[in-house]
Scaffold this motif. Structure first.
Motif, PDB file in Angstrom:
ATOM      1  N   VAL A  27      -4.441   0.242  -5.611  1.00 25.81           N
ATOM      2  CA  VAL A  27      -3.724  -0.789  -4.750  1.00 25.81           C
ATOM      3  C   VAL A  27      -4.027  -2.062  -5.176  1.00 25.81           C
ATOM      4  O   VAL A  27      -3.340  -3.121  -5.069  1.00 25.81           O
ATOM      5  CB  VAL A  27      -4.235  -0.530  -3.176  1.00 25.81           C
ATOM      6  N   VAL A  86       0.757  -1.032   0.152  1.00 23.48           N
ATOM      7  CA  VAL A  86      -0.286   0.024  -0.077  1.00 23.48           C
ATOM      8  C   VAL A  86       0.913   1.222   0.145  1.00 23.48           C
ATOM      9  O   VAL A  86       0.512   2.162  -0.772  1.00 23.48           O
ATOM     10  CB  VAL A  86      -0.964  -0.074   1.244  1.00 23.48           C
ATOM     11  N   TRP A 124      -8.173   3.093  -3.943  1.00 21.22           N
ATOM     12  CA  TRP A 124      -8.025   1.898  -3.510  1.00 21.22           C
ATOM     13  C   TRP A 124      -8.011   0.781  -4.705  1.00 21.22           C
ATOM     14  O   TRP A 124      -7.465  -0.009  -4.693  1.00 21.22           O
ATOM     15  CB  TRP A 124      -8.927   1.312  -2.458  1.00 21.22           C
TER      16      TRP A 124
END
Length: 121
Positions: free
Chosen positions: A118, A86, A114
């Motif tokens: 990620v 991350v 995200w």
């Protein structure tokens, strides 16, 4: 399973000093050792049941099972070093404020970041 359910019932009844079917903060403080033993058996934090107010047996079991689930996920995450992955996806920031870009994001922006940054890495 059955053995765990029995153990949870045993600890609940031990801690429930007035046998009213609920665990108060005070009862949990007074019988901390019984609760701590249960938590240690399952690798859970000692403070898992602090600050929750009064708990019924069902609440107690649900909270315990949720803590076990979270602990197992934390263990799995530690094995893949997700923090580093991350961190590698976070662009910008400064040495004094490394998360500056993230701190200004709305929940929607954070969810999008995200998904895009990620989960794709």
């Amino acid at each position: 399973g059955g053995a765990l359910d029995g153990r949870l019932r045993e600890v609940f009844e031990c801690v429930d000093g007035d046998s009213d079917g609920h665990l108060s903060e005070e009862e949990r403080r007074m019988k901390r050792q019984a609760l701590t033993s249960l938590l240690m058996e399952h690798g859970l934090p000692f403070a898992a049941f602090d600050g929750l107010g009064t708990l019924s047996f069902d609440d107690f079991v649900a909270k315990f099972r949720r803590e076990v689930e979270i602990a197992r996920k934390e263990q799995a995450i530690a094995q893949v070093d997700i923090r580093r992955r991350v961190a590698e996806c976070i662009q910008g920031g400064t040495p004094d404020e490394p998360l500056a870009r993230l701190e200004g994001m709305s929940d929607r922006q954070m969810a999008s970041w995200w998904r895009e940054r990620v989960t794709e890495s």
